[in-house]
Scaffold this motif. Structure first.
Motif, PDB file in Angstrom:
ATOM      1  N   UNK A 124      50.865  43.928  34.008  1.00 19.70           N
ATOM      2  CA  UNK A 124      50.465  44.317  35.375  1.00 19.70           C
ATOM      3  C   UNK A 124      48.962  44.160  35.561  1.00 19.70           C
ATOM      4  N   UNK A 125      48.232  44.523  34.526  1.00 20.94           N
ATOM      5  CA  UNK A 125      46.773  44.370  34.568  1.00 20.94           C
ATOM      6  C   UNK A 125      46.439  42.881  34.706  1.00 20.94           C
ATOM      7  N   UNK A 126      47.189  42.051  33.994  1.00 18.56           N
ATOM      8  CA  UNK A 126      46.974  40.608  34.057  1.00 18.56           C
ATOM      9  C   UNK A 126      47.207  40.118  35.485  1.00 18.56           C
ATOM     10  N   UNK A 127      48.271  40.597  36.094  1.00 24.73           N
ATOM     11  CA  UNK A 127      48.619  40.165  37.449  1.00 24.73           C
ATOM     12  C   UNK A 127      47.469  40.435  38.423  1.00 24.73           C
ATOM     13  N   UNK A 128      46.958  41.654  38.381  1.00 26.04           N
ATOM     14  CA  UNK A 128      45.844  42.009  39.273  1.00 26.04           C
ATOM     15  C   UNK A 128      44.628  41.133  39.023  1.00 26.04           C
ATOM     16  N   UNK A 129      44.332  40.949  37.754  1.00 24.95           N
ATOM     17  CA  UNK A 129      43.178  40.127  37.386  1.00 24.95           C
ATOM     18  C   UNK A 129      43.321  38.709  37.925  1.00 24.95           C
ATOM     19  N   UNK A 130      44.492  38.143  37.712  1.00 18.67           N
ATOM     20  CA  UNK A 130      44.724  36.762  38.127  1.00 18.67           C
ATOM     21  C   UNK A 130      44.542  36.629  39.638  1.00 18.67           C
ATOM     22  N   UNK A 131      45.043  37.605  40.374  1.00 19.02           N
ATOM     23  CA  UNK A 131      44.865  37.552  41.825  1.00 19.02           C
ATOM     24  C   UNK A 131      43.400  37.537  42.225  1.00 19.02           C
ATOM     25  N   UNK A 132      42.639  38.399  41.575  1.00 20.21           N
ATOM     26  CA  UNK A 132      41.200  38.441  41.899  1.00 20.21           C
ATOM     27  C   UNK A 132      40.524  37.128  41.513  1.00 20.21           C
ATOM     28  N   UNK A 133      40.921  36.596  40.374  1.00 14.79           N
ATOM     29  CA  UNK A 133      40.305  35.349  39.911  1.00 14.79           C
ATOM     30  C   UNK A 133      40.615  34.217  40.880  1.00 14.79           C
ATOM     31  N   UNK A 134      41.861  34.165  41.337  1.00 14.16           N
ATOM     32  CA  UNK A 134      42.247  33.131  42.299  1.00 14.16           C
ATOM     33  C   UNK A 134      41.395  33.225  43.554  1.00 14.16           C
ATOM     34  N   UNK A 135      41.297  34.433  44.076  1.00 13.85           N
ATOM     35  CA  UNK A 135      40.517  34.627  45.298  1.00 13.85           C
ATOM     36  C   UNK A 135      39.089  34.118  45.147  1.00 13.85           C
ATOM     37  N   UNK A 136      38.513  34.436  43.999  1.00  9.63           N
ATOM     38  CA  UNK A 136      37.118  34.063  43.806  1.00  9.63           C
ATOM     39  C   UNK A 136      36.923  32.588  43.518  1.00  9.63           C
ATOM     40  N   UNK A 137      37.915  31.981  42.863  1.00  6.46           N
ATOM     41  CA  UNK A 137      37.687  30.631  42.360  1.00  6.46           C
ATOM     42  C   UNK A 137      37.993  29.526  43.356  1.00  6.46           C
TER      43      UNK A 137
END
Ligand SMILES: Nc1nc2c(ncn2[C@@H]2O[C@H](COP(=O)(O)OP(=O)(O)OP(=O)(O)O)[C@@H](O)[C@H]2O)c(=O)[nH]1
Ligand SMILES: Nc1nc2c(ncn2[C@@H]2O[C@H](COP(=O)(O)OP(=O)(O)OP(=O)(O)O)[C@@H](O)[C@H]2O)c(=O)[nH]1
Ligand SMILES: [Mg+2]
Ligand SMILES: [Mg+2]
Lengths: 301, 308
Positions: free
Chosen positions: B47-60
């Motif tokens: 779940x932590x990974x999921x949140x992180x990935x979403x933030x990374x996508x938004x930023x990248x």
């Protein structure tokens, strides 16, 4: 038991929520398996195989998936083997030597106490060797388990050479005509080369003193451990000939799914599971029950 | 090694997008897929990974590619930034009570390293802060637990308070504080028995110890090799005890240690120390940014950036 209920109820929820077998369904199934520490590679392989199976059988409804999923998991666990792989290699009318190894704090000493108790209950004569001469209180801990199981403990003083203690243990087991000798060892992380060499030395002493021994080398794994358990299994297998796993602390909420990956990749079966801190909290591992147990509720419907 | 670092994972994707001017959505998707796998293999909770990935996508997505970096390196940089931010800053201070003794309580699952870390902390307090701690043996359940702590006390030449295994842990803790006051020990470190976070009776025992001795620090001791379940454990202990910090043990192993990230994410409590071995001087301040790199296998990533 808790493990299995919560796991199978998750799968049940999943099946209830998704009518059709689509990408979302597989994505969530993947999450469930990952959260059980099954391991990324094994999960990916499993999902791929499941997808193929779904295509092959033209499955559209989720309730048909129950059986397919559990069949695949059992298949991963057993491969070509039968459930014979779970039974312990115990000699008749001869000394059986069991060497117990693993990283720090996983439950080696406790599992030895529980095993000793079981063997003793079966009418066997058991001797324990206090091969952890390093950790504070380790010898006293094994002695306490010896008392609980009512079996003899062979020891030397703290700080002495573990190989020498094991040697003493073998001598004592022979002269007392013991059926089973169980050797405790100090916990060690698998990347500590010196300590792994020390373990090989202990193993060699046993090999030298009793042809065909050790009959079992049990690697104790903590069910709470994640992917590192795979590296533990690999490295300990190089230092000794790991023949089976004791999976401890399954009474918690961790699922211990990594044993599927270990069996899948390294072919090492689980022999016992630890379900608590009391002397009776050790059960023989039954992979069918374990894997089917993950989906018990589903299969009953 | 069993685990590929993120760099290995990203090799092929990076090659494909080198020379492009902008990071496209498809590029990011491919790269975050690899990031996700790397994090999961490092035992970060899904779940932590999921949140992180979403933030990374938004930023990248849609970022202009900086001249100094290839698109691949840029995504890696975003990942590293996000992880480092999530791990928080360095924080290895230990509380000091207005009126001594300062009371520290050690808690955690079975075999995590509480007793050993009790000895290590005591050693640290004496060496680095010139304190004189009293160790308290409140584990009355595990065979030879009292003996283990007493042996550590002997090795350190420090006092250990124990009342055997028949006494109640709450009473032992209370009496220990009295003794510390009488003997002028300025720190009291309470070793408790390992317990499952779902064991209501034993969790209540910890609450009782807490309410009778009012600890200044309550540490959760966690094995760095812990897998996906780390979030459940940390969340339960934190909910029931309101932890003041976390100590990560067995970091001298080869685990990636993703549990650190999971625990920080669900409790938002600082990880203060790292156990780096079995010996009593092997306790270090915890370095969050190093941990972030370790989880990602970032040593590799840095060389990759240099190579490209
Ligand atoms: N809940 C639970 N606790 C267990 C189980 N097996 C062992 N433990 C606990 O785990 C802790 C560590 O067990 P030990 O037997 O000392 O582990 P070890 O591998 O011998 O540890 P070292 O010798 O220090 O490496 C103790 O508190 C045990 O009571 C189990 O199946 N369930
Ligand atoms: N390599 C390594 N081993 C450690 C570290 N910290 C603790 N250990 C070892 O881990 C094992 C368990 O440590 P303990 O201190 O007995 O753990 P505990 O949490 O008190 O265990 P219980 O009281 O049974 O719940 C022992 O073998 C310790 O030597 C560490 O940082 N590195
Ligand atoms: Mg032990
Ligand atoms: Mg302890």
């Amino acid at each position: 038991e808790k493990t299995r209920t919560s796991f199978s109820s998750k799968i049940n929820n999943l099946l209830a929520r998704y009518r059709s077998v689509d990408e979302d369904f597989f994505e969530e199934l993947e999450d469930i398996l990952i959260s059980a520490d099954v391991g990324v590679t094994t999960v990916m392989d499993l999902i791929d195989e499941l997808k193929m199976e779904v295509k092959r059988q033209n499955i559209k409804e989720t309730d048909k998936m129950k059986e397919v999923i559990s069949e695949k998991l059992v298949e991963i666990y057993y491969g070509e083997d039968s459930d014979q792989i779970e039974s312990m290699n115990i000699q008749n009318d001869e000394l059986t030597i069991i060497l117990v190894v693993g990283v720090n704090g996983v439950g080696k000493t406790t599992s030895i106490g529980k095993m000793a108790y079981q063997f003793k209950q079966e009418g066997k004569r058991v001797v324990l060797a206090a091969g952890d001469t390093f950790r504070a209180g380790a010898i006293e801990q094994l002695e306490e388990w010896g008392k609980r199981a009512e079996v003899d403990v062979i020891k030397q003083s703290a700080g002495s050479d573990p190989a020498a203690v094991i040697f003493d243990g073998i001598k004592a087991a022979k002269s007392r005509k013991a059926d089973v000798l169980i050797c405790d060892t100090a916990g060690r992380l698998q990347n500590k080369v010196n300590l792994m060499n020390e373990l090989s030395k202990v193993n060699r002493v046993i090999e030298r003193e009793v042809p065909g021994a050790p009959h079992e080398v049990l690697l104790v794994l903590d069910a709470t451990t994640g992917q590192n358990a795979l590296s533990q299994a690999k490295t300990f297998s190089e230092a000794t000939n790991v023949s089976g796993i004791v999976l401890t602390k399954l009474d918690g909420t961790a699922k211990g799914g990594i044993v599927l990956a270990i069996r899948h990749e390294l072919n090492i079966p689980v022999k016992y599971v630890g379900l608590g801190e009391q002397v009776g909290d050790l059960q023989e591992f039954d992979a069918h029950a374990f894997v089917y147990g993950l989906f018990a509720d589903m299969l009953q419907e | 090694m069993a685990f590929e670092g993120l760099a290995d994972r990203l090799q092929s994707t990076i090659k494909k997008i080198t020379g492009k001017g902008k990071v496209s959505e498809q590029d990011v998707k491919e790269m975050t897929r690899e990031v996700r796998l790397a994090l999961l293999e490092a035992d970060v909770n899904f779940k932590v990974v999921k949140n992180l990935i979403n933030r990374i996508k938004e930023r990248a997505v849609g970022q202009e590619v900086m001249e100094s970096l290839t698109p691949g390196q840029q995504v890696i940089k975003v990942v590293q930034d996000e992880l480092t931010a999530l791990m928080g800053g360095e924080q290895s201070k230990i509380a000091v009570a207005d009126r001594p003794p300062t009371v520290i309580m050690m808690t955690g699952l079975q075999g995590a390293g509480k007793t050993t870390t009790t000895g290590k902390l005591a050693n640290h307090l004496r060496k680095k802060h010139n304190r004189s701690p009293l160790l308290v043996a409140c584990d009355v359940y595990r065979p030879a637990a009292v003996n283990q702590l007493e042996t550590l006390g002997e090795q350190l030449n420090m006092p250990v308070f124990s009342m055997g295994t028949k006494a109640n842990p709450v009473e032992i803790a209370t009496k220990a504080i009295e003794q510390a006051k009488a003997e002028h020990n300025d720190y009291v470190i309470i070793d408790t028995a390992g317990r499952l976070h779902v064991d209501n009776e034993l969790m209540e025992e910890l609450e009782e110890i807490k309410s009778s001795v009012k600890p200044d620090e309550i540490f959760l001791v966690v094995d760095a090799m812990t897998g996906q379940d780390a979030v459940n454990v940390a969340e339960s202990f934190n909910e029931q005890l309101d932890l003041s910090g976390v100590i990560l043990t067995k970091l001298d192993g080869d685990t990636r240690g993703g549990a650190a990230l999971s625990i920080k994410a669900v409790t938002d409590k600082p990880i203060k120390f790292a156990g780096m071995g079995e010996k009593l001087d092997q306790l270090e301040a915890f370095h969050p940014e190093r941990m972030a790199s370790r989880i990602l296998g970032m040593g590799d990533v840095l060389t990759l950036i240099e190579k490209a």
